[in-house]
Design an enzyme around this catalytic site. Sequence first.
Site, PDB file in Angstrom:
ATOM      1  N   LYS A  58       0.671  -1.148   0.011  1.00 21.91           N
ATOM      2  CA  LYS A  58      -0.234   0.065  -0.020  1.00 21.91           C
ATOM      3  C   LYS A  58       0.797   1.223  -0.133  1.00 21.91           C
ATOM      4  O   LYS A  58       1.932   1.163   0.239  1.00 21.91           O
ATOM      5  CB  LYS A  58      -0.869  -0.109   1.169  1.00 21.91           C
ATOM      6  CG  LYS A  58      -0.246  -0.020   2.529  1.00 21.91           C
ATOM      7  CD  LYS A  58      -1.283  -0.374   3.618  1.00 21.91           C
ATOM      8  CE  LYS A  58      -0.621  -0.308   5.039  1.00 21.91           C
ATOM      9  NZ  LYS A  58      -1.443  -0.312   6.271  1.00 21.91           N
ATOM     10  N   TYR A  64      17.500  29.402   9.496  1.00 21.02           N
ATOM     11  CA  TYR A  64      16.339  30.040   9.943  1.00 21.02           C
ATOM     12  C   TYR A  64      16.101  30.013  11.448  1.00 21.02           C
ATOM     13  O   TYR A  64      16.239  28.741  12.050  1.00 21.02           O
ATOM     14  CB  TYR A  64      15.069  29.584   9.288  1.00 21.02           C
ATOM     15  CG  TYR A  64      14.882  29.779   7.684  1.00 21.02           C
ATOM     16  CD1 TYR A  64      14.723  31.100   7.395  1.00 21.02           C
ATOM     17  CD2 TYR A  64      14.850  28.619   7.026  1.00 21.02           C
ATOM     18  CE1 TYR A  64      14.592  31.362   5.957  1.00 21.02           C
ATOM     19  CE2 TYR A  64      14.778  29.071   5.575  1.00 21.02           C
ATOM     20  CZ  TYR A  64      14.496  30.376   5.098  1.00 21.02           C
ATOM     21  OH  TYR A  64      14.295  30.506   3.764  1.00 21.02           O
ATOM     22  N   MET A  76      13.563  24.285   3.117  1.00 14.37           N
ATOM     23  CA  MET A  76      12.712  23.496   1.811  1.00 14.37           C
ATOM     24  C   MET A  76      13.447  22.834   1.073  1.00 14.37           C
ATOM     25  O   MET A  76      13.309  21.585   0.562  1.00 14.37           O
ATOM     26  CB  MET A  76      12.017  24.646   1.189  1.00 14.37           C
ATOM     27  CG  MET A  76      11.182  24.146   0.133  1.00 14.37           C
ATOM     28  SD  MET A  76      10.542  25.254  -0.837  1.00 14.37           S
ATOM     29  CE  MET A  76       9.022  26.066   0.295  1.00 14.37           C
TER      30      MET A  76
END
Length: 374
Positions: free
Chosen positions: A43, A264, A319
């Site tokens: 799955k 950050y 990111m």
Amino acid sequence: MGLTANHLVNRPILASIDTEAFRHNLNRIRELAPESKIWAVIKAKAYGHGLEAALKGLESADGFALLDIADAQWFRDHKWSGRILLLEGLFHQEELETAVQLRCDMVVHNEKQLEWLESYSNHSGHPINLFLKLNSGMNRLGFKPEQYRDAYHRLHAAGYHMHHMTHFANADQVDRSPSVGAQVECFESTIAGLEAPTSLANSAAILWHRNALGDWIRPGIMLYGVSPTGTYADIARSELLPVMQLRSEIIEIQELKKGDHVGYGGRFEAPEDMRIGVIACGYADGYPRHAVDGTPVWVQGAGPDYDDVVCPIAGQVSMDMLTIDLREAPNAKVGSAVELWGGEIPVDDVAQMSGTIGYELICALAPRVPVSIK
């Protein structure tokens, strides 16, 4: 890295799927449960590894267990003639004819599915296998014990080939209720006298409860070389191999002075003059944003004697990038190869440092990451 997986790659990041590791893990499962047939649970697109890799590496399984009927169609289109189990059965009555045409086995876990099957006239010319699911304490899907026998008799009377099935809630833990023993006792007392093949064990039960397997076992996470408990030490001696390796490179090195901050929020503060390596991998690639300082990253040939070395994350994952402390890697340079998880860094270790489990990380590999199947 050039061309790989039919993509023009301009970022040095790659997920490699080792189909030989798939074969090894499947063979290991056969050694642990030699009397049982194996549903290879694939799955979530084979837990993020992809259906193509699963078919190539797990084709000797007795069947594939999955969720989406579209995936069942994919396997038939790619010449898989073995058994396919729809783990949650039908979501809509309209799927039933397609499931029969694709020769799918189906789990039945609620009254609505039962009614659809009772009203269906099978003109396919082949038997339909059903796995009737008992809620033995997981309290997620399945018929309660007091409902189960009636459901069995109704489907058996309708001409279906019946199997008994349940799912363990705590096979990876010894101090949680319901225990495996309690669930097995519930299962056996409920199906007494109803002769049919059984399916009980998930990965954790295969590893640690081999008196509770059944005729069909359903290995999932262990096929991928990841721990059912979320702790790699629990499978370190199991002889399972990681199937997915996520690699990248150092794309920049920063020279810091004592007191300089990284990334950050400036989470990491340099305790001394030091170097920081910038790696082309971030949360948009599926790496966990919540990885704390100290999360391990393997760097090839960067140690004092050009040996491989593990370096800790230093600073917030962003990111597209993450940053590592290079104080133990004096020979690290731009272009040094790194492994984020795989054979050197267990994905479970990264997950533990990120407040999650290995399941989530491998399933969350981002579509933008190129994949190589070997």
